[in-house]
Design an enzyme around this catalytic site. Structure first.
Site, PDB file in Angstrom:
ATOM      1  N   ASP A  21      18.492  32.984   2.218  1.00  0.00           N
ATOM      2  CA  ASP A  21      18.769  32.261   0.972  1.00  0.00           C
ATOM      3  C   ASP A  21      17.472  31.874   0.270  1.00  0.00           C
ATOM      4  O   ASP A  21      16.406  31.819   0.891  1.00  0.00           O
ATOM      5  CB  ASP A  21      19.616  31.010   1.239  1.00  0.00           C
TER       6      ASP A  21
ATOM      7  N   HIS B 265       9.361  27.709  -3.792  1.00  0.00           N
ATOM      8  CA  HIS B 265      10.191  26.755  -4.536  1.00  0.00           C
ATOM      9  C   HIS B 265       9.644  26.499  -5.946  1.00  0.00           C
ATOM     10  O   HIS B 265      10.014  25.522  -6.573  1.00  0.00           O
ATOM     11  CB  HIS B 265      10.310  25.400  -3.809  1.00  0.00           C
TER      12      HIS B 265
ATOM     13  N   ASP C 211       9.100  32.998   0.124  1.00  0.00           N
ATOM     14  CA  ASP C 211       9.985  32.135   0.925  1.00  0.00           C
ATOM     15  C   ASP C 211      11.416  32.643   0.873  1.00  0.00           C
ATOM     16  O   ASP C 211      12.191  32.201   0.060  1.00  0.00           O
ATOM     17  CB  ASP C 211       9.891  30.700   0.397  1.00  0.00           C
TER      18      ASP C 211
ATOM     19  N   HIS D  75      15.243  33.378   6.913  1.00  0.00           N
ATOM     20  CA  HIS D  75      16.455  32.964   6.189  1.00  0.00           C
ATOM     21  C   HIS D  75      16.595  33.805   4.931  1.00  0.00           C
ATOM     22  O   HIS D  75      15.595  34.160   4.297  1.00  0.00           O
ATOM     23  CB  HIS D  75      16.458  31.462   5.882  1.00  0.00           C
TER      24      HIS D  75
ATOM     25  N   GLU E  11      19.292  28.143   4.813  1.00  0.00           N
ATOM     26  CA  GLU E  11      18.272  27.332   5.475  1.00  0.00           C
ATOM     27  C   GLU E  11      17.802  26.239   4.540  1.00  0.00           C
ATOM     28  O   GLU E  11      17.518  25.112   4.950  1.00  0.00           O
ATOM     29  CB  GLU E  11      17.084  28.223   5.879  1.00  0.00           C
ATOM     30  N   GLU E  12      17.713  26.591   3.247  1.00  0.00           N
ATOM     31  CA  GLU E  12      17.142  25.661   2.263  1.00  0.00           C
ATOM     32  C   GLU E  12      18.011  24.430   2.043  1.00  0.00           C
ATOM     33  O   GLU E  12      17.550  23.441   1.502  1.00  0.00           O
ATOM     34  CB  GLU E  12      16.922  26.385   0.922  1.00  0.00           C
TER      35      GLU E  12
ATOM     36  N   GLU F  58       8.273  31.953   8.002  1.00  0.00           N
ATOM     37  CA  GLU F  58       8.088  31.113   6.798  1.00  0.00           C
ATOM     38  C   GLU F  58       6.658  31.308   6.298  1.00  0.00           C
ATOM     39  O   GLU F  58       5.754  31.602   7.087  1.00  0.00           O
ATOM     40  CB  GLU F  58       8.292  29.632   7.159  1.00  0.00           C
TER      41      GLU F  58
HETATM   42 ZN   LIG Z   1      11.777  28.967   3.717  1.00  0.00          ZN
END
Ligand SMILES: [Zn+2]
Length: 396
Positions: free
Chosen positions: A85, A368, A114, A83, A146-147, A174
Protein backbone atom coordinates in the site's frame (compact mmCIF):
# COMPACT_ATOMS: atom_id res chain seq x y z
CA UNK A 1 26.28 -12.68 -21.73
CA UNK A 2 28.72 -10.57 -19.75
CA UNK A 3 28.09 -9.62 -16.15
CA UNK A 4 27.89 -6.01 -17.31
CA UNK A 5 24.95 -6.80 -19.57
CA UNK A 6 23.34 -8.93 -16.92
CA UNK A 7 23.31 -6.19 -14.35
CA UNK A 8 22.07 -3.72 -16.93
CA UNK A 9 19.22 -6.04 -17.81
CA UNK A 10 18.45 -6.55 -14.15
CA UNK A 11 18.30 -2.82 -13.59
CA UNK A 12 16.04 -2.31 -16.61
CA UNK A 13 13.71 -5.03 -15.39
CA UNK A 14 13.54 -3.48 -11.94
CA UNK A 15 12.54 -0.12 -13.43
CA UNK A 16 9.98 -1.82 -15.67
CA UNK A 17 8.45 -3.70 -12.73
CA UNK A 18 8.53 -0.61 -10.51
CA UNK A 19 6.74 1.32 -13.26
CA UNK A 20 4.04 -1.36 -13.34
CA UNK A 21 3.73 -1.45 -9.55
CA UNK A 22 3.34 2.32 -9.31
CA UNK A 23 0.50 2.20 -11.86
CA UNK A 24 -1.60 0.11 -9.45
CA UNK A 25 -3.32 2.70 -7.24
CA UNK A 26 -2.95 0.71 -4.05
CA UNK A 27 -3.66 3.48 -1.57
CA UNK A 28 -4.17 2.04 1.94
CA UNK A 29 -7.68 0.71 2.35
CA UNK A 30 -8.15 0.19 -1.40
CA UNK A 31 -8.35 -3.08 -3.29
CA UNK A 32 -4.84 -4.40 -4.01
CA UNK A 33 -5.85 -7.68 -5.71
CA UNK A 34 -4.52 -6.74 -9.16
CA UNK A 35 -1.10 -5.80 -7.79
CA UNK A 36 -0.93 -9.06 -5.85
CA UNK A 37 -2.02 -11.03 -8.95
CA UNK A 38 0.79 -9.32 -10.86
CA UNK A 39 3.45 -10.26 -8.27
CA UNK A 40 2.08 -13.77 -7.80
CA UNK A 41 2.20 -14.40 -11.56
CA UNK A 42 5.85 -13.37 -11.85
CA UNK A 43 6.82 -15.65 -8.96
CA UNK A 44 4.62 -18.60 -9.99
CA UNK A 45 6.14 -18.53 -13.49
CA UNK A 46 9.47 -19.09 -11.79
CA UNK A 47 8.17 -22.10 -9.91
CA UNK A 48 7.30 -20.44 -6.62
CA UNK A 49 4.51 -21.72 -4.42
CA UNK A 50 2.34 -19.15 -2.67
CA UNK A 51 -0.62 -18.54 -0.41
CA UNK A 52 -2.78 -15.53 0.26
CA UNK A 53 -4.43 -14.16 3.34
CA UNK A 54 -7.21 -11.61 3.27
CA UNK A 55 -9.24 -9.02 5.12
CA UNK A 56 -12.85 -9.94 5.87
CA UNK A 57 -14.26 -9.02 2.45
CA UNK A 58 -11.22 -10.21 0.46
CA UNK A 59 -10.71 -6.73 -0.89
CA UNK A 60 -7.20 -6.50 0.47
CA UNK A 61 -4.68 -9.30 0.19
CA UNK A 62 -1.34 -10.41 1.58
CA UNK A 63 0.86 -12.63 -0.56
CA UNK A 64 3.47 -15.04 0.76
CA UNK A 65 5.43 -16.83 -1.95
CA UNK A 66 8.33 -19.25 -1.70
CA UNK A 67 11.16 -20.29 -3.96
CA UNK A 68 12.13 -23.61 -2.46
CA UNK A 69 15.69 -24.66 -1.77
CA UNK A 70 17.06 -27.10 -4.34
CA UNK A 71 19.40 -28.60 -1.77
CA UNK A 72 18.21 -28.16 1.76
CA UNK A 73 20.75 -27.18 4.35
CA UNK A 74 20.38 -26.00 7.89
CA UNK A 75 20.43 -22.37 6.80
CA UNK A 76 17.47 -20.33 7.91
CA UNK A 77 15.09 -19.18 5.18
CA UNK A 78 15.18 -15.57 4.04
CA UNK A 79 12.02 -13.48 4.02
CA UNK A 80 12.05 -10.44 1.75
CA UNK A 81 9.22 -8.32 3.01
CA UNK A 82 7.43 -5.24 1.72
CA UNK A 83 4.06 -3.54 2.03
CA UNK A 84 2.07 -2.98 -1.14
CA UNK A 85 0.00 0.00 0.00
CA UNK A 86 0.93 3.63 -0.44
CA UNK A 87 -0.22 6.80 1.31
CA UNK A 88 -2.78 9.01 -0.47
CA UNK A 89 -1.65 11.75 -2.83
CA UNK A 90 -2.31 15.41 -2.23
CA UNK A 91 -2.44 18.13 -4.89
CA UNK A 92 0.75 19.67 -6.15
CA UNK A 93 2.62 16.84 -7.85
CA UNK A 94 4.78 17.91 -10.81
CA UNK A 95 4.04 14.58 -12.52
CA UNK A 96 1.23 12.03 -12.42
CA UNK A 97 1.85 10.23 -9.12
CA UNK A 98 0.76 6.90 -10.60
CA UNK A 99 2.92 7.13 -13.72
CA UNK A 100 6.59 6.44 -13.05
CA UNK A 101 8.63 9.30 -14.49
CA UNK A 102 12.41 9.37 -14.68
CA UNK A 103 14.13 12.74 -14.45
CA UNK A 104 17.76 13.39 -13.58
CA UNK A 105 18.48 9.87 -12.33
CA UNK A 106 15.44 9.83 -10.07
CA UNK A 107 12.29 7.83 -10.57
CA UNK A 108 9.21 9.74 -9.43
CA UNK A 109 5.90 8.20 -8.41
CA UNK A 110 3.80 7.40 -5.33
CA UNK A 111 5.38 4.41 -3.63
CA UNK A 112 8.65 4.69 -5.58
CA UNK A 113 10.66 4.65 -2.36
CA UNK A 114 8.00 3.63 0.19
CA UNK A 115 8.17 0.87 -0.74
CA UNK A 116 7.45 -0.48 -4.19
CA UNK A 117 11.09 0.12 -5.13
CA UNK A 118 12.19 -2.71 -2.89
CA UNK A 119 9.40 -5.02 -4.05
CA UNK A 120 10.33 -4.32 -7.70
CA UNK A 121 13.98 -5.20 -7.03
CA UNK A 122 13.04 -8.49 -5.35
CA UNK A 123 10.75 -9.43 -8.26
CA UNK A 124 13.40 -8.50 -10.82
CA UNK A 125 15.93 -10.60 -8.95
CA UNK A 126 13.61 -13.58 -8.47
CA UNK A 127 14.54 -15.24 -11.82
CA UNK A 128 18.16 -15.38 -10.68
CA UNK A 129 17.18 -17.00 -7.38
CA UNK A 130 15.06 -19.54 -9.21
CA UNK A 131 17.98 -20.47 -11.49
CA UNK A 132 20.41 -20.73 -8.58
CA UNK A 133 21.26 -23.79 -6.63
CA UNK A 134 19.56 -22.43 -3.51
CA UNK A 135 20.33 -24.18 -0.27
CA UNK A 136 17.65 -22.35 1.68
CA UNK A 137 14.12 -21.16 0.93
CA UNK A 138 13.61 -17.59 -0.16
CA UNK A 139 10.22 -16.14 0.77
CA UNK A 140 8.53 -13.06 -0.58
CA UNK A 141 6.12 -11.39 1.80
CA UNK A 142 3.92 -8.64 0.38
CA UNK A 143 1.35 -7.17 2.74
CA UNK A 144 -1.55 -4.71 2.57
CA UNK A 145 -2.25 -1.60 4.63
CA UNK A 146 0.96 -1.15 6.53
CA UNK A 147 0.55 2.62 6.38
CA UNK A 148 -2.69 2.45 8.35
CA UNK A 149 -1.23 0.94 11.52
CA UNK A 150 -0.16 -2.41 10.03
CA UNK A 151 -3.58 -3.90 9.42
CA UNK A 152 -2.49 -6.53 6.92
CA UNK A 153 0.64 -8.02 8.43
CA UNK A 154 -0.93 -9.49 11.61
CA UNK A 155 -3.26 -11.58 9.42
CA UNK A 156 -0.25 -12.95 7.54
CA UNK A 157 1.73 -13.50 10.74
CA UNK A 158 -1.15 -15.60 12.14
CA UNK A 159 -1.00 -17.80 9.08
CA UNK A 160 2.78 -18.12 9.34
CA UNK A 161 2.34 -19.30 12.91
CA UNK A 162 -0.21 -21.89 11.78
CA UNK A 163 2.14 -23.12 9.08
CA UNK A 164 4.99 -23.17 11.55
CA UNK A 165 7.06 -20.66 9.61
CA UNK A 166 8.57 -19.07 12.69
CA UNK A 167 12.23 -19.43 11.98
CA UNK A 168 14.02 -17.24 9.55
CA UNK A 169 15.75 -14.03 8.67
CA UNK A 170 13.47 -11.24 7.57
CA UNK A 171 14.57 -8.16 5.66
CA UNK A 172 11.99 -5.40 5.56
CA UNK A 173 12.86 -3.11 2.67
CA UNK A 174 11.54 0.18 4.03
CA UNK A 175 13.53 3.12 2.66
CA UNK A 176 16.68 3.45 4.78
CA UNK A 177 19.25 4.15 2.05
CA UNK A 178 20.25 0.52 2.60
CA UNK A 179 21.32 1.30 6.17
CA UNK A 180 20.39 -1.14 8.91
CA UNK A 181 17.60 -0.16 11.27
CA UNK A 182 17.36 -2.48 14.25
CA UNK A 183 14.85 -0.78 16.51
CA UNK A 184 11.91 1.59 16.70
CA UNK A 185 9.27 2.49 19.23
CA UNK A 186 5.78 1.10 19.03
CA UNK A 187 2.95 3.26 17.73
CA UNK A 188 -0.48 2.79 19.26
CA UNK A 189 -3.37 4.93 18.03
CA UNK A 190 -6.78 5.26 19.62
CA UNK A 191 -10.02 7.19 19.34
CA UNK A 192 -12.16 7.42 22.46
CA UNK A 193 -15.86 8.21 22.00
CA UNK A 194 -17.99 9.84 24.70
CA UNK A 195 -21.77 9.70 24.61
CA UNK A 196 -23.63 11.89 27.08
CA UNK A 197 -27.00 13.59 27.26
CA UNK A 198 -27.82 16.81 25.41
CA UNK A 199 -29.67 19.61 27.11
CA UNK A 200 -29.99 23.34 27.59
CA UNK A 201 -26.83 24.97 28.89
CA UNK A 202 -28.83 26.77 31.56
CA UNK A 203 -29.39 23.44 33.33
CA UNK A 204 -26.03 21.62 33.24
CA UNK A 205 -27.12 19.29 36.05
CA UNK A 206 -29.83 17.78 33.82
CA UNK A 207 -27.48 16.81 31.02
CA UNK A 208 -24.22 14.90 30.67
CA UNK A 209 -21.65 16.91 28.80
CA UNK A 210 -19.60 14.58 26.62
CA UNK A 211 -17.12 17.42 26.09
CA UNK A 212 -16.52 17.90 29.81
CA UNK A 213 -15.95 14.19 30.43
CA UNK A 214 -13.65 14.06 27.41
CA UNK A 215 -11.69 16.96 28.92
CA UNK A 216 -11.21 15.07 32.16
CA UNK A 217 -10.11 12.06 30.16
CA UNK A 218 -7.56 14.21 28.33
CA UNK A 219 -6.32 15.53 31.68
CA UNK A 220 -5.86 11.97 32.87
CA UNK A 221 -3.86 11.19 29.74
CA UNK A 222 -1.59 14.18 30.38
CA UNK A 223 -1.15 13.07 33.98
CA UNK A 224 -0.22 9.58 32.79
CA UNK A 225 2.21 11.07 30.31
CA UNK A 226 4.27 12.31 33.27
CA UNK A 227 4.18 8.83 34.76
CA UNK A 228 5.54 7.43 31.50
CA UNK A 229 8.51 9.77 31.78
CA UNK A 230 9.23 8.44 35.27
CA UNK A 231 9.15 4.90 33.87
CA UNK A 232 11.88 5.69 31.30
CA UNK A 233 14.11 2.60 31.06
CA UNK A 234 17.78 2.97 31.90
CA UNK A 235 20.04 3.06 28.85
CA UNK A 236 17.11 3.69 26.53
CA UNK A 237 18.30 3.92 22.91
CA UNK A 238 15.45 6.20 21.92
CA UNK A 239 15.02 9.93 21.69
CA UNK A 240 13.22 10.96 23.82
CA UNK A 241 14.19 7.97 25.99
CA UNK A 242 10.69 7.42 27.42
CA UNK A 243 7.30 6.47 25.99
CA UNK A 244 5.51 9.49 24.61
CA UNK A 245 1.83 10.32 24.53
CA UNK A 246 0.08 12.90 22.40
CA UNK A 247 -3.46 14.19 22.01
CA UNK A 248 -4.13 14.61 18.30
CA UNK A 249 -7.58 16.17 18.52
CA UNK A 250 -10.74 16.73 20.54
CA UNK A 251 -13.99 17.03 18.62
CA UNK A 252 -17.36 17.81 20.13
CA UNK A 253 -20.14 20.29 20.76
CA UNK A 254 -22.42 22.32 18.53
CA UNK A 255 -23.17 25.61 20.28
CA UNK A 256 -22.43 27.76 23.32
CA UNK A 257 -25.80 27.07 24.84
CA UNK A 258 -26.16 23.36 24.18
CA UNK A 259 -24.78 20.59 26.38
CA UNK A 260 -22.76 18.43 24.04
CA UNK A 261 -23.95 14.83 23.85
CA UNK A 262 -21.03 13.64 21.71
CA UNK A 263 -17.29 14.10 21.77
CA UNK A 264 -14.31 12.09 20.66
CA UNK A 265 -10.61 12.27 21.38
CA UNK A 266 -7.85 11.12 19.03
CA UNK A 267 -4.68 10.17 20.83
CA UNK A 268 -1.60 8.04 20.43
CA UNK A 269 1.27 6.66 22.43
CA UNK A 270 4.73 5.51 21.32
CA UNK A 271 5.91 2.99 23.87
CA UNK A 272 9.60 2.22 24.30
CA UNK A 273 8.61 -1.04 25.98
CA UNK A 274 5.38 -2.99 25.62
CA UNK A 275 4.77 -2.83 29.39
CA UNK A 276 4.29 0.94 29.16
CA UNK A 277 1.39 0.50 26.76
CA UNK A 278 -0.19 -2.07 29.08
CA UNK A 279 0.33 0.18 32.11
CA UNK A 280 -1.15 3.17 30.33
CA UNK A 281 -4.22 1.33 29.08
CA UNK A 282 -4.86 -0.30 32.45
CA UNK A 283 -4.68 3.01 34.32
CA UNK A 284 -6.85 4.72 31.76
CA UNK A 285 -9.49 2.00 31.65
CA UNK A 286 -9.60 1.96 35.43
CA UNK A 287 -10.21 5.71 35.55
CA UNK A 288 -12.87 5.37 32.85
CA UNK A 289 -14.76 2.52 34.49
CA UNK A 290 -14.38 3.50 38.13
CA UNK A 291 -14.62 7.27 37.98
CA UNK A 292 -15.93 8.83 34.77
CA UNK A 293 -18.52 6.33 33.63
CA UNK A 294 -20.30 5.86 37.00
CA UNK A 295 -20.62 9.64 37.30
CA UNK A 296 -22.09 9.92 33.82
CA UNK A 297 -24.47 7.03 34.38
CA UNK A 298 -25.80 8.52 37.59
CA UNK A 299 -27.55 11.11 35.45
CA UNK A 300 -27.94 9.19 32.23
CA UNK A 301 -27.84 5.40 32.31
CA UNK A 302 -27.16 5.09 28.56
CA UNK A 303 -23.98 7.14 28.74
CA UNK A 304 -20.95 5.40 27.21
CA UNK A 305 -17.20 5.75 26.81
CA UNK A 306 -15.74 3.60 24.09
CA UNK A 307 -12.09 3.32 23.24
CA UNK A 308 -11.51 2.23 19.68
CA UNK A 309 -8.14 0.80 18.72
CA UNK A 310 -7.08 2.37 15.44
CA UNK A 311 -3.87 0.39 15.38
CA UNK A 312 -1.28 -1.02 17.70
CA UNK A 313 2.05 -1.34 15.91
CA UNK A 314 4.29 -3.08 18.36
CA UNK A 315 7.81 -1.79 18.82
CA UNK A 316 10.86 -3.31 17.20
CA UNK A 317 13.37 -4.13 19.93
CA UNK A 318 17.11 -3.97 19.57
CA UNK A 319 18.75 -7.34 20.06
CA UNK A 320 22.27 -7.57 21.29
CA UNK A 321 23.09 -10.16 18.70
CA UNK A 322 20.72 -10.04 15.77
CA UNK A 323 21.15 -12.69 13.13
CA UNK A 324 19.32 -10.61 10.55
CA UNK A 325 21.46 -7.52 11.15
CA UNK A 326 24.64 -9.57 11.01
CA UNK A 327 23.44 -11.17 7.80
CA UNK A 328 22.85 -7.78 6.18
CA UNK A 329 26.15 -6.40 7.49
CA UNK A 330 28.03 -9.37 6.07
CA UNK A 331 26.70 -8.40 2.64
CA UNK A 332 26.82 -4.62 2.74
CA UNK A 333 29.93 -4.34 4.89
CA UNK A 334 28.11 -1.71 6.93
CA UNK A 335 28.13 -2.52 10.62
CA UNK A 336 26.23 0.54 11.80
CA UNK A 337 22.85 0.21 13.50
CA UNK A 338 20.29 2.96 13.59
CA UNK A 339 17.03 3.70 15.32
CA UNK A 340 14.18 5.43 13.49
CA UNK A 341 11.09 7.32 14.49
CA UNK A 342 8.73 5.63 12.05
CA UNK A 343 6.95 2.31 12.63
CA UNK A 344 7.25 -0.83 10.52
CA UNK A 345 6.08 -4.44 10.48
CA UNK A 346 9.41 -5.53 11.99
CA UNK A 347 8.11 -6.04 15.54
CA UNK A 348 5.42 -8.42 14.28
CA UNK A 349 7.97 -10.75 12.67
CA UNK A 350 10.30 -10.40 15.64
CA UNK A 351 7.50 -11.35 18.02
CA UNK A 352 7.12 -14.82 16.49
CA UNK A 353 10.86 -15.45 16.63
CA UNK A 354 11.95 -14.38 13.17
CA UNK A 355 15.16 -12.38 13.28
CA UNK A 356 14.43 -9.09 11.52
CA UNK A 357 16.28 -6.10 10.10
CA UNK A 358 14.87 -3.07 8.32
CA UNK A 359 16.97 -2.19 5.29
CA UNK A 360 15.88 -0.98 1.88
CA UNK A 361 16.50 1.38 -1.01
CA UNK A 362 15.52 5.05 -1.10
CA UNK A 363 15.20 7.62 1.64
CA UNK A 364 12.42 8.08 4.19
CA UNK A 365 12.92 11.82 3.53
CA UNK A 366 11.07 11.38 0.24
CA UNK A 367 8.37 9.09 1.58
CA UNK A 368 4.81 10.33 2.12
CA UNK A 369 5.66 13.54 0.25
CA UNK A 370 4.64 15.31 -2.92
CA UNK A 371 6.97 14.25 -5.77
CA UNK A 372 8.13 11.12 -3.96
CA UNK A 373 11.12 9.63 -5.75
CA UNK A 374 13.82 7.01 -5.54
CA UNK A 375 17.32 7.64 -6.81
CA UNK A 376 18.17 5.14 -9.54
CA UNK A 377 21.48 4.39 -7.82
CA UNK A 378 19.49 3.14 -4.82
CA UNK A 379 17.88 0.52 -7.06
CA UNK A 380 21.34 -0.67 -8.04
CA UNK A 381 22.44 -0.74 -4.42
CA UNK A 382 19.45 -2.90 -3.57
CA UNK A 383 20.12 -5.25 -6.49
CA UNK A 384 23.69 -5.64 -5.29
CA UNK A 385 22.37 -6.50 -1.87
CA UNK A 386 19.97 -9.10 -3.32
CA UNK A 387 22.92 -10.57 -5.19
CA UNK A 388 24.70 -10.87 -1.86
CA UNK A 389 21.66 -12.70 -0.49
CA UNK A 390 22.00 -15.13 -3.40
CA UNK A 391 25.70 -15.69 -2.73
CA UNK A 392 24.88 -16.56 0.86
CA UNK A 393 22.12 -18.92 -0.20
CA UNK A 394 23.90 -21.24 -2.59
CA UNK A 395 26.23 -24.11 -1.99
CA UNK A 396 29.76 -23.18 -2.76
ZN1 LIG B 1 6.65 2.12 4.31
Amino acid sequence: MSTENNSELLFKNSVKILTDLISFKTISGEDNNSLIDYCDKILKNLGATSFRTFDDDKKRVNLFATLKAKNSSNKKPIILSGHTDVVPVSKGWSTDPFTATIKENKLYGRGSCDMKGFIACTLAFAPIYSQSNLDRDIHFSFTFDEETACQGAPILINELKKRNIKNGICIIGEPTNMKIIDAHKGCYEYTTYFKGLAGHSSAPHKGVSAVEYASRYVNKLIELREKLKERSPKNSIFEPPYSTLSIGGVFGGIAHNVIADKCHVNWETRPVIKEDAIFLNNELDKYTNEVLLPEMKKIYSNATIEKEIIGEIIGFDREEKSEACEFVSSITGDNSREVVSFGTEAGLFQEIGISTAVCGPGSIEQAHKIDEFIKLEEINKCLNFLNGVKNKSIQK
